[in-house]
Structure formats: structure tokens, C-alpha cells
Design a protein around this motif. Structure first.
Motif, short mmCIF file in Angstrom:
data_model
loop_
_atom_site.label_atom_id
_atom_site.label_comp_id
_atom_site.label_asym_id
_atom_site.label_seq_id
_atom_site.Cartn_x
_atom_site.Cartn_y
_atom_site.Cartn_z
N ALA A 39 -13.29 -27.81 -9.51
CA ALA A 39 -13.81 -26.42 -9.15
C ALA A 39 -15.10 -26.57 -8.29
N THR A 40 -14.89 -25.81 -7.15
CA THR A 40 -15.78 -25.58 -5.96
C THR A 40 -16.61 -24.37 -6.32
N THR A 91 -21.64 -26.39 -4.78
CA THR A 91 -21.21 -27.44 -5.67
C THR A 91 -19.80 -27.85 -6.20
N VAL A 92 -19.61 -29.00 -6.67
CA VAL A 92 -18.55 -29.38 -7.01
C VAL A 92 -18.25 -30.13 -8.55
N ALA A 93 -17.62 -29.87 -9.60
CA ALA A 93 -17.52 -30.36 -10.68
C ALA A 93 -16.01 -30.65 -11.17
N GLU A 94 -15.91 -31.38 -11.79
CA GLU A 94 -14.61 -31.73 -12.52
C GLU A 94 -14.48 -31.70 -14.03
N ALA A 95 -13.29 -31.37 -14.70
CA ALA A 95 -13.20 -31.29 -16.34
C ALA A 95 -11.92 -31.36 -16.49
N HIS A 96 -11.46 -31.23 -17.73
CA HIS A 96 -10.09 -31.24 -18.12
C HIS A 96 -9.47 -29.99 -17.78
N GLY A 97 -10.19 -28.90 -18.00
CA GLY A 97 -9.56 -27.68 -17.71
C GLY A 97 -10.27 -26.87 -16.73
N PRO A 98 -9.80 -25.89 -16.14
CA PRO A 98 -10.31 -25.17 -14.93
C PRO A 98 -11.60 -24.23 -15.07
N VAL A 99 -11.69 -23.69 -16.45
CA VAL A 99 -12.64 -22.81 -16.87
C VAL A 99 -13.94 -23.91 -17.18
N SER A 116 -11.58 -15.27 -16.33
CA SER A 116 -12.66 -16.18 -17.01
C SER A 116 -13.82 -16.49 -15.99
N TRP A 117 -13.76 -16.22 -14.71
CA TRP A 117 -14.95 -16.41 -13.81
C TRP A 117 -15.87 -15.28 -14.11
N GLU A 118 -15.15 -14.00 -14.28
CA GLU A 118 -16.20 -12.74 -14.50
C GLU A 118 -16.99 -13.05 -15.86
N ALA A 119 -16.31 -13.41 -16.90
CA ALA A 119 -16.95 -13.64 -18.16
C ALA A 119 -17.72 -14.64 -18.07
N LEU A 120 -17.64 -15.76 -17.34
CA LEU A 120 -18.56 -16.81 -17.24
C LEU A 120 -19.72 -16.48 -16.49
N LYS A 121 -19.61 -15.54 -15.38
CA LYS A 121 -20.84 -15.27 -14.46
C LYS A 121 -21.83 -14.10 -15.36
N ASP A 122 -21.10 -13.41 -16.01
CA ASP A 122 -22.00 -12.65 -17.09
C ASP A 122 -22.73 -12.96 -18.17
#
Length: 524
Positions: free
Chosen positions: A420-421, A433-441, A508-514
Motif C-alpha cells: 500500500a502507498t 509512505t509505503v507498507a507491506e502486509a499479507h492483506g490489502p487492508v 475499507s479505507w473510509e472505515a480505517l480513516k474514520d
């Protein structure tokens, strides 16, 4: 015994663990026993000695735990047919458990006597009486669970009653009538219990009901009304098949509705806490719709209901929620009116002027968002942020310039990784910033926090507690709108946020951002 006195016998640690998906370690069972003791449960059934190493460990370790009120009972079967009680291995294990109480079950239905344990009716009676007497002679207080009693009574009442008299002759302190198959109706139970109470005389009668007909609690209450003075059940109604009678409903009904005297009555305000503690120990998601203790028990969604409850609480609440440790909740949806929004705002500690024209605009936007797939009933944090935006009270801690997610699958290595960027404007400074994980969320979550943590170090202490996805219009297939609900927590609290879109990453982004924005807004 006082006619109004009722003994509470908890079988969560034995019968409750037979529930599909429920398993508890010896350590968790010990913590539950201590919690039930502090609540005022009278007798705690710890398990079946010899059935598994976990129960053996529990009985060994509970000896070193100082309980203030509760008594521990071991559970097991009577001696086997044709075996002397002194030489029966199960009876020996019951004694080795070292508990003050022992509960044994015996057959009361001739079908089980002749077809299941394959013995004679006479030998079955001797098995019950011999076992109870031997346990009593060895210093134990014995409770006799009359298995399948209601079915046995309906088949042959004389024989079913003979099994109770056998236990009574042996010295049983209680005889407990079990609706093991859970198929008895309330009108049947009342008549049968009344007959048994009269038949048993000075020996008190209890009931153990199952919920196969959704009547476990009703059967228990009707039995008490007809003379039963012990109730057996489990916390939150967990148990085999459809579960056992739910003590979290039975206890408040007996105390608040029927005026019975229970030793746990002084601790009734801790009932919801006890219910939630069990879910935590059993690693279960709490059932929000449980009566009395569920988070939905005193929740109001319809505007008319909520407005009436706000004016006169008992108009739509059958008890004061705090009596069982619960509270009134206001749910906001597209059915909400101005009065309900005002109640919700006050419940969240937001001071709102009901005449503020922004409230009408807020309501219009709320209904539009719900039409598009958003739902705020379990997303108080998103609701709070939305309301603050319309009241122009929100401080924007960061602006989103953009984000991107790449998912890469390596079939040879059989691995998947997501990158994710994120590009944010943090108070005038661009963080890319950039980060890696198993899943996109997870990758998005890591990248966003990485961009913000230098300015807001408190974000190190939050974590994603739950992530749920719901398809709104499944007929649209892969283009369906998806609603994402996220629970986030820190060391003090937990909050819910929501997002909705025909793109699951956007939702997912909207929920994370909130979730991040709400954490920062709380600390302004």
C-alpha cells in the motif's frame, strides 16, 4: 427452606462447554469460577472427573482457590450395572475430585434403562440409591439429576417417581428434574413439578432445562412458580444443541419479576459484566440480542420509541437498564428524526442546539448515506465525526491526497503479499509512505499510521480489534456495494467506524480513516 429462596446452580463449566465452538482451558475455568463466586452463584459444576485432563486439572487447582460463597460440584454417573459401588471407577473419581458437592445423573425414562444402558428397572433403582448413599457416607452432599425426567414421567410416571425416591432414600440433598431433550411445554412442566414437589415432601426439587423449543427460561420460571427451589443453567444459555436455560435471563426474572430471594441479588448490577466476562474466557463474540445483558436489550431505533423513552424511560423499557449493569442506547438510521439525533448526540456527550439549521442538513445527509449502504448503528465514531462536520466543530488532522494498493500472488511460492502507498497532507507536510502486509487492508492501515505516527505518536497504542464485511445488494454480483465495519481499540476504549462502496478497498479505507480521525479528535 424459605418458600421464596432459590438456589442458583451453574453448569457452564461442564454442560456449557458441550456447546459447539466453546472450549475452555483449566485456567479459564478457574477464572470463571472466581468470577461466578464473586457474583454470588451458589453451586458451580466444575466438570466430569476423569472425562478429560482439563477437568482433572481444574479440580486439582480449585482446591487452592479460596472462594467466598460458591460451592464446587463434581459431575458424573452412578455405579455401573452389576458392579459394586465400592469398586466402581467413576464413583472413585468423583470422590477423588475432593468437592463438597457431587452431582450424579440417573436414568428415569424406561426407554433409556432397557435400551441404552441395557439393565433392568430394578437394577437401575439400586444403582441410583447405592451411589447416592455411598457418596453421602463418604462425606459428600449429593444432588441427583434425574435425566430425561419429563419424558420419563410422561411415559411412566410411577417409575420416574421411583427413581426420585431411590435418590431420596440414599440421602440426596436435592432432586433435579431434567428436560434433557428440551421438548417439554410449559403447561406440562408446571403440572409435573407441582406433583413432584408434593411427592418429595421435605426433599427440595430443582430443574435443569434445555432450549430446543426456545422454552428453557420459561420452563425454569414456571417450575419455580410451582415449587422448584433450585435452578440449573448456563451463562448466556450456552450448551449442547440449542443450549441450556440462560441464567442471565433466569436470575433477573426471578429477582425483579417474581420477587424471589437469590444470594446473587446484591450483585445483580454486575450481571452484564459476568456475561461479557464469560464470552471473553470462551473466546466468543457476544450476542447483542440477549435479553437483559445484550447491548441491544435497551436500544431504541425508531424515532417514536426513542422520543417516548427519552421522556418516560419505562414507556419502552421494561426495567431500569442499570439494574443489570446495562444502559440505554440510541441507534441512528434513516428512520431517525430530529429528537432521536438530539438524544444520540447527548448520549455521546455532544452539546447540540435542536434549533440549529445544520441538524436538518445532517439528517438529510444521514438518510442519503444510509440509502447508499452506510449504517451507523454500530459505528458511533463515524456518526460522531459526521455530526461534528455538519456542526463545523471538527478539526481536520490530515488530508488524504491519494492511496494505492497492489496485490501480488506468487503461485510457485504459494505466497501473497500486498503493498500500500499512501500520500497524506499532515498539517502542511506531505507524507508519502509505503507498507507491506499479507492483506490489502492491513497494508493500508500500516501505511497510514506510518505517515501519521511521527506527528501523532499516540497512534502506536491502537489496534484493529475486528473487521466485518457485508454485501448490501448481492444481486449486483461482483459490482455490489460492500459495507465494511471496523472495531478499533486502545488501552481505554473501543470504537466502531463504517465505510461503504462498490469497491471493497475504498470502503475499507473510509472505515480505517474514520478510526484514526476519531482517535485523534478524542484527544483534542
Amino acid at each position: 427452606m424459605d418458600a421464596k429462596k432459590v438456589i442458583v446452580y451453574d453448569t457452564t463449566l461442564r454442560d456449557g462447554t458441550q456447546c459447539e465452538g466453546v472450549s475452555m482451558s483449566a485456567a479459564a475455568k478457574l477464572r470463571m469460577a472466581e468470577k461466578m463466586d464473586s457474583f454470588g452463584i451458589d453451586i458451580i459444576e466444575g466438570g466430569w472427573p476423569g472425562s478429560n485432563p482439563r477437568d482433572m486439572a481444574f479440580f486439582e487447582q480449585i482446591k487452592n482457590v479460596k472462594l467466598s460463597h460458591a460451592k464446587i460440584s463434581a459431575f458424573g454417573s452412578p455405579r455401573r450395572a452389576g458392579v459394586a459401588v465400592e469398586g466402581d471407577a467413576q464413583i472413585s473419581l468423583l470422590l477423588q475430585a475432593g468437592t463438597e458437592y457431587v452431582t450424579i445423573f440417573g436414568k428415569t425414562w424406561l426407554l433409556h434403562v432397557t435400551e441404552v444402558i441395557k439393565t433392568t428397572p430394578e437394577e437401575n433403582l439400586k444403582m441410583i440409591e447405592d451411589s447416592v448413599r455411598y457418596l453421602c457416607e463418604n462425606g459428600r452432599k449429593v444432588i441427583f439429576d434425574a435425566e430425561h425426567f419429563f419424558d420419563g414421567y410422561k411415559d411412566n410416571p410411577d417409575y420416574a417417581l421411583k427413581t426420585l425416591h431411590a435418590a431420596k432414600r440414599g440421602g440426596a440433598e436435592f432432586v433435579v428434574l431434567c428436560d434433557t431433550n428440551g421438548g417439554t411445554m410449559t403447561f406440562e412442566a408446571g403440572e409435573i413439578v407441582a406433583r413432584v414437589v408434593k411427592e418429595m415432601g421435605e426433599t427440595p426439587v430443582g430443574v435443569h432445562c434445555h432450549n430446543d423449543c426456545e422454552l428453557g427460561v420459561a420452563l425454569t420460571l414456571e417450575s419455580v412458580r410451582n415449587g422448584a427451589s433450585m435452578v440449573q443453567g448456563t451463562l448466556n444459555g450456552v450448551g449442547e444443541r440449542n443450549g441450556n436455560a440462560n441464567l442471565c435471563s433466569i436470575i433477573p426474572n426471578l429477582i425483579l419479576k417474581m420477587g424471589r430471594d437469590l444470594n446473587c441479588a446484591p450483585h445483580l448490577r454486575s450481571l452484564r459484566d459476568l456475561s461479557l466476562f464469560f464470552d471473553e474466557m470462551a473466546n466468543l463474540r457476544s450476542n447483542t440480542r440477549l435479553p437483559y445483558v445484550g447491548s441491544s436489550s435497551f436500544a431504541h431505533k425508531g424515532g417514536v420509541h426513542a422520543d417516548a423513552a427519552n421522556k418516560v424511560k419505562r414507556s419502552y423499557e421494561h426495567i431500569e437498564p442499570s439494574l443489570v449493569g446495562n444502559k440505554t442506547r440510541v441507534l441512528v438510521s434513516d428512520m431517525s428524526g430530529r429528537a432521536l439525533v438530539m438524544m444520540k448526540a447527548r448520549d455521546m456527550g455532544v452539546d447540540v442546539d435542536s434549533k440549529d439549521p445544520a441538524i436538518k442538513d445532517f439528517l438529510d445527509e444521514l438518510k442519503n448515506l444510509e440509502f447508499r449502504g452506510y449504517e451507523y448503528e454500530a459505528a458511533d465514531a463515524s456518526f460522531s465525526l459526521l455530526l461534528s462536520k455538519f456542526l463545523k466543530r471538527n478539526r481536520e488532522h490530515f488530508k488524504v491526497r491519494g492511496y494505492r494498493v497492489i496485490v501480488e500472488r506468487d503461485e510457485f511460492a504459494r505466497t501473497t503479499k500486498s503493498e500500500a502507498t499512501v500520500k497524506l497532507d499532515v498539517e502542511g507536510t506531505i507524507e508519502h509512505t509505503v507498507a507491506e502486509a499479507h492483506g490489502p487492508v492491513a497494508a493500508l492501515d500500516l501505511a497510514m499510521r506510518k505517515a501519521l505516527v511521527k506527528r501523532f505518536p499516540q497512534l502506536k497504542n491502537i489496534e484493529l480489534a475486528d473487521f466485518k464485511v457485508r454485501i448490501i445488494d448481492s444481486e449486483a454480483g461482483a459490482n455490489a456495494v460492500t459495507r465494511v465495519h471496523i472495531e478499533t481499540k486502545d488501552d481505554k476504549s473501543m470504537w466502531g467506524t463504517v465505510g461503504a462502496s462498490d469497491n471493497i478497498i475504498v470502503a475499507s479505507w473510509e472505515a480505517l480513516k474514520d478510526s484514526i480521525e476519531y482517535k485523534l479528535s478524542k484527544e483534542d
